[in-house]
Write a protein that holds these residues in place. Structure first.
Motif, PDB file in Angstrom:
ATOM      1  N   LEU A 120       3.318  15.650 -27.873  1.00 30.67           N
ATOM      2  CA  LEU A 120       3.976  14.407 -28.251  1.00 30.67           C
ATOM      3  C   LEU A 120       3.061  13.217 -27.994  1.00 30.67           C
ATOM      4  O   LEU A 120       2.034  13.332 -27.309  1.00 30.67           O
ATOM      5  CB  LEU A 120       5.274  14.235 -27.446  1.00 30.67           C
ATOM      6  CG  LEU A 120       6.369  15.270 -27.717  1.00 30.67           C
ATOM      7  CD1 LEU A 120       7.497  15.121 -26.704  1.00 30.67           C
ATOM      8  CD2 LEU A 120       6.907  15.141 -29.134  1.00 30.67           C
ATOM      9  N   GLU A 178      12.877  12.952 -21.155  1.00 32.30           N
ATOM     10  CA  GLU A 178      13.913  12.395 -22.031  1.00 32.30           C
ATOM     11  C   GLU A 178      13.430  11.086 -22.661  1.00 32.30           C
ATOM     12  O   GLU A 178      13.653  10.832 -23.851  1.00 32.30           O
ATOM     13  CB  GLU A 178      15.188  12.138 -21.239  1.00 32.30           C
ATOM     14  CG  GLU A 178      15.913  13.392 -20.769  1.00 32.30           C
ATOM     15  CD  GLU A 178      17.222  13.064 -20.068  1.00 32.30           C
ATOM     16  OE1 GLU A 178      17.712  11.919 -20.248  1.00 32.30           O
ATOM     17  OE2 GLU A 178      17.748  13.937 -19.350  1.00 32.30           O
ATOM     18  N   GLU A 197      19.248   6.728 -24.336  1.00 29.12           N
ATOM     19  CA  GLU A 197      19.021   6.581 -25.774  1.00 29.12           C
ATOM     20  C   GLU A 197      19.988   5.600 -26.422  1.00 29.12           C
ATOM     21  O   GLU A 197      19.598   4.799 -27.284  1.00 29.12           O
ATOM     22  CB  GLU A 197      19.101   7.938 -26.467  1.00 29.12           C
ATOM     23  CG  GLU A 197      18.775   7.859 -27.954  1.00 29.12           C
ATOM     24  CD  GLU A 197      18.542   9.199 -28.599  1.00 29.12           C
ATOM     25  OE1 GLU A 197      18.042   9.221 -29.747  1.00 29.12           O
ATOM     26  OE2 GLU A 197      18.836  10.227 -27.965  1.00 29.12           O
ATOM     27  N   ASN A 235       9.304   8.921 -28.977  1.00 26.00           N
ATOM     28  CA  ASN A 235       8.664   9.652 -30.067  1.00 26.00           C
ATOM     29  C   ASN A 235       9.561   9.674 -31.300  1.00 26.00           C
ATOM     30  O   ASN A 235       9.078   9.577 -32.434  1.00 26.00           O
ATOM     31  CB  ASN A 235       8.299  11.065 -29.626  1.00 26.00           C
ATOM     32  CG  ASN A 235       6.900  11.153 -29.030  1.00 26.00           C
ATOM     33  OD1 ASN A 235       5.934  11.525 -29.687  1.00 26.00           O
ATOM     34  ND2 ASN A 235       6.789  10.773 -27.760  1.00 26.00           N
ATOM     35  N   SER A 236      10.869   9.804 -31.108  1.00 29.84           N
ATOM     36  CA  SER A 236      11.798   9.775 -32.234  1.00 29.84           C
ATOM     37  C   SER A 236      11.762   8.423 -32.934  1.00 29.84           C
ATOM     38  O   SER A 236      11.715   8.348 -34.177  1.00 29.84           O
ATOM     39  CB  SER A 236      13.220  10.088 -31.765  1.00 29.84           C
ATOM     40  OG  SER A 236      13.330  11.412 -31.287  1.00 29.84           O
ATOM     41  N   LEU A 237      11.768   7.342 -32.162  1.00 36.47           N
ATOM     42  CA  LEU A 237      11.731   6.007 -32.748  1.00 36.47           C
ATOM     43  C   LEU A 237      10.417   5.768 -33.486  1.00 36.47           C
ATOM     44  O   LEU A 237      10.389   5.124 -34.542  1.00 36.47           O
ATOM     45  CB  LEU A 237      11.925   4.951 -31.660  1.00 36.47           C
ATOM     46  CG  LEU A 237      13.278   4.967 -30.942  1.00 36.47           C
ATOM     47  CD1 LEU A 237      13.292   3.949 -29.806  1.00 36.47           C
ATOM     48  CD2 LEU A 237      14.421   4.696 -31.912  1.00 36.47           C
ATOM     49  N   HIS A 238       9.334   6.302 -32.938  1.00 31.81           N
ATOM     50  CA  HIS A 238       8.037   6.179 -33.616  1.00 31.81           C
ATOM     51  C   HIS A 238       8.039   6.960 -34.928  1.00 31.81           C
ATOM     52  O   HIS A 238       7.570   6.468 -35.958  1.00 31.81           O
ATOM     53  CB  HIS A 238       6.922   6.685 -32.701  1.00 31.81           C
ATOM     54  CG  HIS A 238       5.568   6.680 -33.353  1.00 31.81           C
ATOM     55  ND1 HIS A 238       4.768   5.558 -33.392  1.00 31.81           N
ATOM     56  CD2 HIS A 238       4.880   7.658 -34.009  1.00 31.81           C
ATOM     57  CE1 HIS A 238       3.652   5.840 -34.037  1.00 31.81           C
ATOM     58  NE2 HIS A 238       3.697   7.107 -34.420  1.00 31.81           N
ATOM     59  N   ALA A 239       8.586   8.168 -34.903  1.00 27.72           N
ATOM     60  CA  ALA A 239       8.643   8.996 -36.104  1.00 27.72           C
ATOM     61  C   ALA A 239       9.489   8.339 -37.193  1.00 27.72           C
ATOM     62  O   ALA A 239       9.229   8.529 -38.394  1.00 27.72           O
ATOM     63  CB  ALA A 239       9.199  10.373 -35.763  1.00 27.72           C
ATOM     64  N   GLU A 240      10.481   7.556 -36.780  1.00 23.20           N
ATOM     65  CA  GLU A 240      11.336   6.845 -37.741  1.00 23.20           C
ATOM     66  C   GLU A 240      10.667   5.582 -38.279  1.00 23.20           C
ATOM     67  O   GLU A 240      11.229   4.904 -39.146  1.00 23.20           O
ATOM     68  CB  GLU A 240      12.659   6.482 -37.063  1.00 23.20           C
ATOM     69  CG  GLU A 240      13.512   7.698 -36.699  1.00 23.20           C
ATOM     70  CD  GLU A 240      14.646   7.357 -35.734  1.00 23.20           C
ATOM     71  OE1 GLU A 240      14.970   6.150 -35.607  1.00 23.20           O
ATOM     72  OE2 GLU A 240      15.186   8.287 -35.105  1.00 23.20           O
ATOM     73  N   GLU A 242      10.729  11.681 -25.301  1.00 22.34           N
ATOM     74  CA  GLU A 242      11.336  12.208 -26.530  1.00 22.34           C
ATOM     75  C   GLU A 242      11.997  11.085 -27.334  1.00 22.34           C
ATOM     76  O   GLU A 242      11.893  11.033 -28.569  1.00 22.34           O
ATOM     77  CB  GLU A 242      12.367  13.281 -26.182  1.00 22.34           C
ATOM     78  CG  GLU A 242      11.809  14.522 -25.496  1.00 22.34           C
ATOM     79  CD  GLU A 242      11.238  15.545 -26.468  1.00 22.34           C
ATOM     80  OE1 GLU A 242      11.266  15.272 -27.691  1.00 22.34           O
ATOM     81  OE2 GLU A 242      10.771  16.602 -26.001  1.00 22.34           O
ATOM     82  N   ILE A 243      12.701  10.165 -26.656  1.00 27.67           N
ATOM     83  CA  ILE A 243      13.370   9.055 -27.344  1.00 27.67           C
ATOM     84  C   ILE A 243      12.346   8.188 -28.064  1.00 27.67           C
ATOM     85  O   ILE A 243      12.496   7.858 -29.250  1.00 27.67           O
ATOM     86  CB  ILE A 243      14.182   8.210 -26.345  1.00 27.67           C
ATOM     87  CG1 ILE A 243      15.353   9.015 -25.776  1.00 27.67           C
ATOM     88  CG2 ILE A 243      14.695   6.926 -27.012  1.00 27.67           C
ATOM     89  CD1 ILE A 243      16.007   8.363 -24.566  1.00 27.67           C
ATOM     90  N   ARG A 294      18.449   2.323 -28.273  1.00 28.72           N
ATOM     91  CA  ARG A 294      18.634   2.133 -29.719  1.00 28.72           C
ATOM     92  C   ARG A 294      19.453   0.874 -30.009  1.00 28.72           C
ATOM     93  O   ARG A 294      19.192   0.159 -30.996  1.00 28.72           O
ATOM     94  CB  ARG A 294      19.288   3.361 -30.336  1.00 28.72           C
ATOM     95  CG  ARG A 294      18.340   4.554 -30.468  1.00 28.72           C
ATOM     96  CD  ARG A 294      18.980   5.716 -31.216  1.00 28.72           C
ATOM     97  NE  ARG A 294      18.016   6.782 -31.453  1.00 28.72           N
ATOM     98  CZ  ARG A 294      17.200   6.844 -32.500  1.00 28.72           C
ATOM     99  NH1 ARG A 294      17.221   5.889 -33.419  1.00 28.72           N
ATOM    100  NH2 ARG A 294      16.361   7.851 -32.652  1.00 28.72           N
TER     101      ARG A 294
END
Length: 332
Positions: A175, A136, A101, A142-147, A139-140, A105
């Motif tokens: 997800l 993992e 991550e 998906n977080s970037l997409h959600a942001e 999940e990373i 990022r």
């Protein structure tokens, strides 16, 4: 003369999940000059965009390519018209793996800055690290997409088995799954890894299982080195293999300069004469006659060459000719 039939020059656009715009079947590749040195490519990119290509392939480790592409994006003020694909997590020059991550990022922040945008339409891991659990990585992303920082995501140089595993995790955890894959694919068989470090190809007779998986799932394949890194450029002649290195760099020679590929080239030359077109058009047409959901990455500094590539989508290769080109049929 097929090569000059303007009525064939029509780009096809395809929907990819989580990408708002239709995506052209051809991505313009920036892993070359003037991009990698950060040169001004505005006029060239204007001309490429005018052909109907709206998708652009770049990566964090393509030196200054993102900066060069980003200048055009900002100067033209039409961000909503372009589909940008970039890649992250490439190993360091010293071989340190960067599929985590923190590094993902870090790469994304730099890419967004160079590209002059606050989101990337398609974001791919440039390499895989099988030691990292796929969950993992899912999940990373998906977080970037959600942001709101990335749209679709996936892997470059990932095996289809790892992609399937990642998507099984995504489905079981409600997800977003991987939506795009970028392996090597084209008429030329990648007989050796051109750069080392985990390049993945789905070309050649030994990779039929992978192609069957992509055909079944219809996952978009953004095919890099689709013309064999110059083998099918028209500059290499099948009867002069000793001169191939004049048009192909050392990596291309390592990956594609095999007797079987020179025979594929000879057959391209044969059919190019039949159809009154170019060798690159035959090789491109072969890609688009495959049952995969395929997009080709093409790099050229001549817009007229891109127009020829687009016309190749309409070239009427027969099923027998498709098999013949790939050495799966002895004669026509």
């Amino acid at each position: 003369n097929f090569a000059e039939k303007e009525e064939c020059e029509k780009m096809e656009y395809v929907k990819i999940p989580n990408v708002e715009k239709g995506v052209s079947r051809i991505f313009y590749g920036t892993a070359g000059q003037p991009f990698m040195m950060g040169g001004d490519a505005n006029d060239l990119l204007d001309a490429i965009y005018a052909t109907g290509v709206n998708a652009f392939d770049t990566a964090r480790n393509y030196m200054l390519a993102e900066k060069s592409l980003g200048k055009w994006i900002v100067d033209r003020g039409m961000r909503d018209k372009f589909v940008i694909l970039s890649k992250c997590g490439h190993p360091s020059p010293f071989g340190r793996k960067r599929v985590n991550e923190k590094d993902i990022r870090k790469d994304l922040r730099k890419s967004l800055g160079y590209l002059g945008t606050d989101y990337i339409d398609i974001y791919l891991l440039h390499r895989d690290d099988p030691e990292v659990p796929v969950g993992e990585i899912v999940e990373i992303f998906n977080s970037l997409h959600a942001e709101g920082k990335i749209g679709a995501f996936g892997g470059s140089n990932w095996t289809h088995q790892r992609i399937a595993e990642a998507n099984e995790y995504a489905y079981s955890h409600s997800l977003i799954p991987f939506a795009v894959s970028s392996p090597n694919f084209g008429l030329a068989d990648q007989v050796k890894d051109p750069w080392g470090g985990g390049c993945v190809t789905i070309s050649g007779p030994e990779n039929q299982e992978a192609r069957d998986w992509y055909e079944k799932n219809q996952m978009p394949v953004v095919a890099y080195s689709s013309l064999g890194r110059g083998l099918f450029s028209g500059k290499v002649k099948s009867d002069e293999p000793q001169k191939a290195s004049e048009a192909m760099d050392a990596n291309a020679m390592k990956g594609y300069a095999s007797p079987e590929n020179f025979e594929r080239l000879r057959r391209c030359e044969e059919l190019a004469e039949k159809y009154h077109c170019t060798v690159p058009q035959i090789a491109m047409a072969w890609i688009y006659r495959q049952p995969l959901n395929c997009f080709a990455v093409v790099s050229t500094t001549k817009p007229e060459r891109m127009q020829e590539n687009i016309r190749a989508m309409e070239l009427p290769l027969t099923e027998d000719e498709v098999l013949y080109l790939d050495l799966r049929k002895e004669a026509l």
